[in-house]
Design a protein around this motif. Structure first.
Motif, PDB file in Angstrom:
ATOM      1  N   THR A   1      80.454  38.546 113.046  1.00 47.20           N
ATOM      2  CA  THR A   1      79.849  37.225 113.251  1.00 47.20           C
ATOM      3  C   THR A   1      78.810  37.262 114.365  1.00 47.20           C
ATOM      4  O   THR A   1      77.729  36.655 114.253  1.00 47.20           O
ATOM      5  CB  THR A   1      80.935  36.197 113.577  1.00 47.20           C
ATOM      6  N   TYR A   2      79.101  37.990 115.414  1.00 50.67           N
ATOM      7  CA  TYR A   2      78.145  38.109 116.525  1.00 50.67           C
ATOM      8  C   TYR A   2      76.860  38.802 116.068  1.00 50.67           C
ATOM      9  O   TYR A   2      75.747  38.351 116.392  1.00 50.67           O
ATOM     10  CB  TYR A   2      78.785  38.872 117.679  1.00 50.67           C
TER      11      TYR A   2
ATOM     12  N   GLN B   1      74.799  36.499 113.966  1.00 52.94           N
ATOM     13  CA  GLN B   1      74.174  35.449 114.765  1.00 52.94           C
ATOM     14  C   GLN B   1      72.936  35.972 115.491  1.00 52.94           C
ATOM     15  O   GLN B   1      71.931  35.261 115.613  1.00 52.94           O
ATOM     16  CB  GLN B   1      75.178  34.899 115.771  1.00 52.94           C
ATOM     17  N   GLN B   2      72.993  37.211 115.937  1.00 53.84           N
ATOM     18  CA  GLN B   2      71.865  37.794 116.657  1.00 53.84           C
ATOM     19  C   GLN B   2      70.756  38.278 115.727  1.00 53.84           C
ATOM     20  O   GLN B   2      69.609  38.445 116.164  1.00 53.84           O
ATOM     21  CB  GLN B   2      72.363  38.967 117.523  1.00 53.84           C
TER      22      GLN B   2
ATOM     23  N   SER C   1      69.840  36.915 112.327  1.00 59.37           N
ATOM     24  CA  SER C   1      69.983  35.985 111.203  1.00 59.37           C
ATOM     25  C   SER C   1      69.083  36.333 110.028  1.00 59.37           C
ATOM     26  O   SER C   1      69.343  35.907 108.894  1.00 59.37           O
ATOM     27  CB  SER C   1      69.694  34.558 111.672  1.00 59.37           C
TER      28      SER C   1
ATOM     29  N   ILE D   1      70.999  38.102 107.105  1.00 58.13           N
ATOM     30  CA  ILE D   1      72.200  37.494 106.548  1.00 58.13           C
ATOM     31  C   ILE D   1      72.255  37.649 105.035  1.00 58.13           C
ATOM     32  O   ILE D   1      73.305  37.975 104.463  1.00 58.13           O
ATOM     33  CB  ILE D   1      72.283  36.015 106.958  1.00 58.13           C
TER      34      ILE D   1
END
Length: 398
Positions: free
Chosen positions: A230-231, A234-235, A237, A240
């Motif tokens: 998840t980290y 998030q960094q 994107s 994704i």
């Protein structure tokens, strides 16, 4: 006149309760539980004798082989370009040495079969067989009908490793992820790394650790790798979509490369698990009773877990995360053919491959020309089935 001794006469000194005819051995599972429940056939022995697990019958094995053949022909026939099943079957027979049949297909259609669809269907058969076989093995080892191949953190470890590889590849201008083996290799290393970490964490519980300890360790490892993934997302994107296309599962293949990559691990996993499938029936009565029968419970348990985890890692590396196959197929086999692992595991391997190959057909054709991720299809089928298994397990436990 001789007096006939009553049946209820006191037992001679030194005899135990379990030596009486029909008595249940100490530690054996009670009749009616999930582990000891017999199949529909052979529920009662001859003359009311003890119930023995049914062996693998030829007609059941033939049914599994027939399911694989039907899935093979259907998977190759159906698609954006539909082909006649009879012609496809003839062309598949032509692949056998010494067989020459006129299928009536053009060179283009033959190329579609041999270079595009057949590798994908064969990969689906291998991956489905591995996931179903691993699921049946885990359920026997952990004595839990809800056990899954991703139980020990395999999914989380593979997802974290693949996410890391994609992020690093994007940072290197795509040179890393452009290699055809990078993503499967990352998934394989991440899966096995998570399993090893789970073993080490479970070992902290002491020498006499139960299967529940490994399950809790797997939950902790999954949470750790899930947080790391998840980290990273998030960094980064912008990656994704590429990550989730792999996480949702797919069987897309450009040739036979992925098949040859998975095949050695499939053979090794199948040989080890099937050769030790009788030990799962012995482990079901408990470690003390299994040790009394000459079995080393911990050694057998970890050998089976290692083999199933290796097969799961190979399947994940080639197809991404495809859930619920390891629950749907083994439990269906258990409901239809009984609780003996001598029967469940071989049939799970055959029907699991057929199930995933047919599920891939649905994924390819349900929203054509678009393609639904196969993991979404298995989740739609597996969610209600999981609830059914949970209700059944709770009712039996009560």
């Amino acid at each position: 006149m001789a007096v006939r001794q009553a049946d209820s006469a006191p037992r001679p000194a030194g005899t135990s309760e379990t030596s009486r005819p029909g008595a249940r051995p100490s530690g054996a599972p009670r009749p009616g539980t999930w582990l000891s429940r017999p199949g529909r056939r052979g529920a009662r022995g001859a003359a009311g004798g003890p119930i023995r697990p049914a062996g693998l019958r030829k007609r059941w094995l033939l049914a599994g082989v027939a399911a694989v053949l039907v899935a093979l022909v259907a998977g190759v026939s159906l698609g954006p370009v539909s082909l006649p099943p009879g012609s496809v079957a003839a062309e598949l027979l032509n692949l056998l040495p010494g067989v020459h049949l006129d299928s009536g297909l053009t060179e283009r259609e033959i190329a579609i079969i041999t270079e595009l669809r057949l590798p994908r269907v064969v990969l689906g058969l291998l991956v489905g067989a591995l996931l179903a076989l691993a699921g049946g093995c885990y359920q026997g080892v952990f004595r839990n009908p809800l056990a899954d191949p991703y139980l020990l953190g395999v999914a989380a470890g593979a997802g974290f490793a693949v996410t890391t590889a994609i992020v690093l590849g994007a940072g290197a201008g795509g040179a890393l992820t452009g290699l055809p083996i990078t993503i499967p290799l990352a998934a394989f290393v991440g899966s096995l790394g998570a399993v090893v970490l789970t073993y080490l964490l479970g070992a902290a519980g002491g020498r006499d650790r139960s299967p529940a300890t490994l399950i809790l360790a797997g939950v902790a490892v999954s949470a750790f790798f899930g947080a790391g993934q998840t980290y990273l997302l998030q960094q980064h994107s912008d990656n994704i979509q590429q990550v989730y296309s792999w996480l949702l599962g797919r069987l897309a293949t450009a040739g036979w490369h992925d098949v040859w990559l998975v095949l050695p691990y499939f053979v090794l996993t199948a040989v080890v698990v099937l050769l030790h499938r009788r030990e799962l029936d012995v482990l079901s009565v408990g470690d003390d009773e299994a040790a009394g029968l000459g079995l080393h419970p911990q050694r057998s348990r970890y050998l089976l877990i290692a083999a199933a985890s290796l097969g799961t890692a190979a399947a994940v590396s080639a197809s991404g995360l495809i859930g619920f196959v390891g629950i749907i197929v083994p439990h269906t086999m258990r409901l239809l053919f009984g609780s003996s692992h001598r029967v469940i595991l071989p049939l799970s391997m055959l029907f699991g491959g057929a199930f995933l190959a047919l599920t891939d057909v649905v994924a390819r054709t349900a929203a054509a020309p678009a393609e639904i991720p196969i993991g979404v299809v298995t989740a739609l089928l597996g969610g209600p089935f999981f609830v059914l298994v949970l209700r059944t397990a709770r009712r039996v436990a009560m």
